[in-house]
Design an enzyme around this catalytic site. Structure first.
Site, PDB file in Angstrom:
ATOM      1  N   SER A  37      -3.621 -43.193   4.269  1.00  0.00           N
ATOM      2  CA  SER A  37      -3.518 -44.647   4.958  1.00  0.00           C
ATOM      3  C   SER A  37      -3.944 -44.308   6.168  1.00  0.00           C
ATOM      4  CB  SER A  37      -2.658 -45.319   4.482  1.00  0.00           C
ATOM      5  OG  SER A  37      -1.619 -44.866   5.245  1.00  0.00           O
ATOM      6  N   ASP A 325       2.902 -49.446  12.767  1.00  0.00           N
ATOM      7  CA  ASP A 325       4.461 -50.115  11.936  1.00  0.00           C
ATOM      8  C   ASP A 325       5.417 -48.689  11.205  1.00  0.00           C
ATOM      9  OD1 ASP A 325       2.945 -48.068   9.880  1.00  0.00           O
ATOM     10  OD2 ASP A 325       2.145 -49.932   8.588  1.00  0.00           O
ATOM     11  N   HIS A 328       2.739 -45.450  10.999  1.00  0.00           N
ATOM     12  CA  HIS A 328       1.016 -46.010  10.826  1.00  0.00           C
ATOM     13  C   HIS A 328       1.243 -45.941  12.491  1.00  0.00           C
ATOM     14  CE1 HIS A 328       0.391 -47.202   7.071  1.00  0.00           C
ATOM     15  NE2 HIS A 328       0.236 -45.766   6.667  1.00  0.00           N
TER      16      HIS A 328
END
Length: 359
Positions: A37, A325, A328
């Protein structure tokens, strides 16, 4: 009225700038991106998984202000690296699987790991590294069919292969709510990670990759989620997670050195994200940050109890946060990471990316 000398000077400057941009683009015909991600640009939008970022408040600072599947408030490392290389951000492979992807493609998938079993259950699926390599083999064959073997080999040998993988394997092993049974000792787990990624790198080399940008696993013990789950609720970094992450990175660097000795024309830039992020966290003001513990978007203590969703709260000073978040980095942190990789003199070995693409 401007003088003729000024006119020709401006014309020459514009011509030089154009030539410079073209030279950069020609030296890197394509960028192929693999990972999780941290560099996913939307692959997870195209298959059934709960690991997605195609909803607010992700993308709040991305051009247009809409979520794209990037796990970030704005651009991520894939975007910044592509800008530095002079190529468009590689599109997600699953958005158009029949494309030749002449300028490159991204196989990165949120939740992906080095191991196939990472984040692999009924709801949370990902394209793991082995699957990403398999997809690249399809693209490589398509490129050979279109360009011919010699031309395809030449293009791939000059292209950049960026790999950002391993964080999810580490996080899932060490987070307190992990479903992963601890039947494997940490040292054995790390050794298996290193061995697996070595095999994956050799596969990519066998398919024509020659220039690798390898991003080491960051100091995951300091991400908001693991701070939130700290046993004493102090919000301090998980020293155990950081210790074994550092051990993995050391093993990865040894593998890279060995592959460079073993394989003809194997070249790489390795970014020591672990120590770079630790330095950012320990000296935030130097980098323009004011918050290093809490996530910008989320809920609960440190905004880390839940991921960033439409019901979350999110901060107004996003450029002052290291973390977007609970997992990340923010766009601001991603920019620092890629700036350090591209033309930095610290944290990037044995050469920076600018030097790598000049080979």
């Amino acid at each position: 009225m401007a003088s003729p000398l000024f006119f020709f000077s401006s014309l020459f400057s514009s011509f030089f700038l154009l030539c410079f941009k073209l030279c950069v683009a020609q030296s890197v015909p394509a960028a192929y991106m693999f990972g999780d991600s941290l560099i996913d640009v939307g692959n997870n939008n195209h298959f059934g998984t709960i690991i997605k970022a195609n909803f607010p408040y992700n993308g709040v600072d991305y051009p247009g202000g809409k979520p794209t599947g990037r796990f970030c408030n704005g651009k991520n490392s894939a975007d910044f690296l592509a800008e530095k290389l002079g190529v468009p951000t590689p599109p997600p492979y699953l958005a158009d699987k029949n494309n030749v992807f002449a300028n490159g493609v991204s196989f990165a998938s949120g939740g992906a790991g080095i191991f196939n079993g990472t984040n692999d259950n009924l709801l949370s699926k990902a394209l793991h590294m082995s699957q990403q390599v398999q997809f690249f083999s399809i693209v490589q064959q398509r490129l050979v069919n279109q360009l011919g073997s010699d031309a395809a080999h030449k293009q791939l040998s000059k292209s950049v292969f960026a790999i950002v993988i391993g964080s999810n394997d580490m996080i899932n092993y060490f987070k307190s709510d992990s479903k992963l049974p601890k039947t494997t000792a940490p040292q054995q787990f790390v050794d298996q990670m290193v061995s697996s990624v070595q095999g994956q790198l050799k596969q990519l080399y066998g398919l024509g990759a020659r220039k690798f940008v390898i991003v080491g696993v960051g100091s995951v013990g300091c991400m908001p989620l693991l701070r939130y789950q700290s046993a004493n609720k102090s919000g301090e970094c998980s020293q155990q997670a950081n210790y074994w992450t550092n051990k993995y990175n050391q093993g990865l660097q040894s593998v890279l050195q060995g592959l460079q000795s073993e394989l003809k024309d194997f070249n790489y830039s390795y970014l020591d994200t672990f120590n770079l992020l630790l330095n950012v966290i320990q000296n935030p003001a130097t980098y323009g940050f004011s918050e290093v513990k809490a996530a910008c978007c989320g809920l609960g203590r440190l905004n880390a109890n839940l991921p960033c969703t439409p019901i979350s709260t999110f901060c107004s000073n996003r450029s002052g946060h290291v973390f977007w978040d609970r997992y990340h980095p923010t766009e601001a942190a991603d920019r620092i990471i890629i700036d350090s990789a591209f033309d930095g003199k610290q944290y990037i070995f044995p050469m920076n990316v600018k030097q790598l693409i000049a080979l």
